[in-house]
Scaffold this motif. Structure first.
Motif, mmCIF file in Angstrom:
data_model
loop_
_atom_site.group_PDB
_atom_site.id
_atom_site.type_symbol
_atom_site.label_atom_id
_atom_site.label_comp_id
_atom_site.label_asym_id
_atom_site.label_seq_id
_atom_site.Cartn_x
_atom_site.Cartn_y
_atom_site.Cartn_z
ATOM 1 N N ARG A 2 31.748 40.877 73.791
ATOM 2 C CA ARG A 2 31.074 42.044 73.179
ATOM 3 C C ARG A 2 30.121 42.700 74.160
ATOM 4 O O ARG A 2 29.927 43.916 74.140
ATOM 5 N N HIS B 214 34.410 46.820 76.599
ATOM 6 C CA HIS B 214 33.977 47.965 75.797
ATOM 7 C C HIS B 214 35.067 48.315 74.798
ATOM 8 O O HIS B 214 36.125 48.788 75.168
ATOM 9 N N GLY B 215 34.806 48.023 73.551
ATOM 10 C CA GLY B 215 35.758 48.343 72.492
ATOM 11 C C GLY B 215 36.411 47.099 71.924
ATOM 12 O O GLY B 215 36.394 46.035 72.536
ATOM 13 N N PRO B 216 37.000 47.242 70.722
ATOM 14 C CA PRO B 216 37.642 46.083 70.074
ATOM 15 C C PRO B 216 38.967 45.710 70.748
ATOM 16 O O PRO B 216 39.566 46.530 71.434
ATOM 17 N N ARG C 127 42.941 44.855 70.531
ATOM 18 C CA ARG C 127 43.956 45.457 69.667
ATOM 19 C C ARG C 127 45.147 44.532 69.436
ATOM 20 O O ARG C 127 45.830 44.158 70.378
ATOM 21 N N PRO D 265 35.160 46.363 65.262
ATOM 22 C CA PRO D 265 34.023 46.931 65.984
ATOM 23 C C PRO D 265 32.729 46.335 65.442
ATOM 24 O O PRO D 265 32.622 46.101 64.233
#
Ligand code: FE2
Ligand code: FE2
Length: 270
Positions: free
Chosen positions: A237, A241-243, A245, A269
């Protein structure tokens, strides 16, 4: 004077031409393993890795948003996919040597260096295999623009070995395990046996790189007396940068020592 492992790493990082970088990488890996086999390991040494590795003038590096989208249904689209893979492999060569050179104050067993030298050697082979495919199709590495952002993970984690292991092998290379079967399918449908063979080598060997990440992440957490899973989630986290997928390749991730509670919580997120 014997050249140290970290001198060899910095030599690779400071070589700009892709083929030459990979030739040096393979040569140094051979020297490392020959010395290990003779029970006379090369000194680890100490050397200053560059903040960013040397790269050729081409490809032009663009913001990911400006790199043209690839349509896998066309020959040009398939060349673009291979070009993107070559770029990832060249970055991976530098990422593994950078990991070897970057953290001299953290005392690690020799097996740590064996694993990352082997991974760097394999990435160098992968770059060559994909370049051979591109050249067989009348293209070459450098003919198309490529993503500029790939070194960001290395810079962000330049002072944090756990963060480096979490983000590079355990997130980025694990993502490769998720997407490679779909790519093999694309080239297989197009009857491109050379590309399929190259991707099968890459797919098999990348499981090992993710496994090395998991092994040494767990080792360091265990040495510090920390539960690896919450530490891993925090670091991803912080630095990624970002979840993440889905879909995930649960079978290959499990084979590489990445359990589901290391990725499913990161799809949300924060
Ligand atoms: Fe690779
Ligand atoms: Fe890899």
């Amino acid at each position: 004077m014997t050249v140290s492992l970290r001198d060899m790493a910095v030599d690779v990082l400071n070589t700009s031409d892709g083929r030459e970088k990979c030739a040096r990488s393979r040569h140094h890996a051979q020297a490392w393993f020959a010395a290990r086999k003779a029970d006379a390991p090369l000194p680890l040494g100490r050397a200053e890795p560059p903040l960013r590795p040397a790269r050729p003038d081409r490809p032009e590096l663009l913001d990911p948003r400006d790199v043209p989208r690839r349509r896998p249904g066309s020959p040009q689209g398939r060349i673009a996919i291979l070009h993107a893979i070559a770029h990832i492999e060249l970055n991976a060569v530098d990422l593994h040597w950078d990991l070897i050179a970057r953290f001299p104050d953290i005392d690690m067993p020799l097996g740590f260096y064996d694993d990352w030298v082997k991974a760097a050697d394999e990435e160098s082979k992968h770059f060559g295999l994909v370049c051979d495919c591109l050249e067989g199709l009348g293209s070459h590495y450098g003919a198309l623009p490529a993503h500029a952002g790939m070194w960001r993970a290395a810079e962000d984690t330049a002072n944090d070995i756990l963060g480096r292991l979490a983000v590079v092998p355990m997130v980025l290379e694990a993502r490769g395990l998720d997407v490679t079967p779909g790519m093999i399918d694309i080239f297989s449908r197009a009857g491109m046996d050379g590309a399929v063979a190259a991707l099968n080598v890459i797919y098999a060997e990348e499981v090992g790189h993710v496994a090395y990440g998991s092994k040494w992440f767990n080792f360091l957490c265990g040495r510090g007396g920390h539960d690896p899973q919450p530490v891993f989630l925090d670091l991803v986290r912080k630095y990624f940068h970002g979840p993440l997928r889905p879909p995930f390749n649960e079978e290959k991730r499990a084979q590489a020592g990445i359990p589901p509670d290391f990725y499913w919580p990161l799809t949300e997120p924060v």
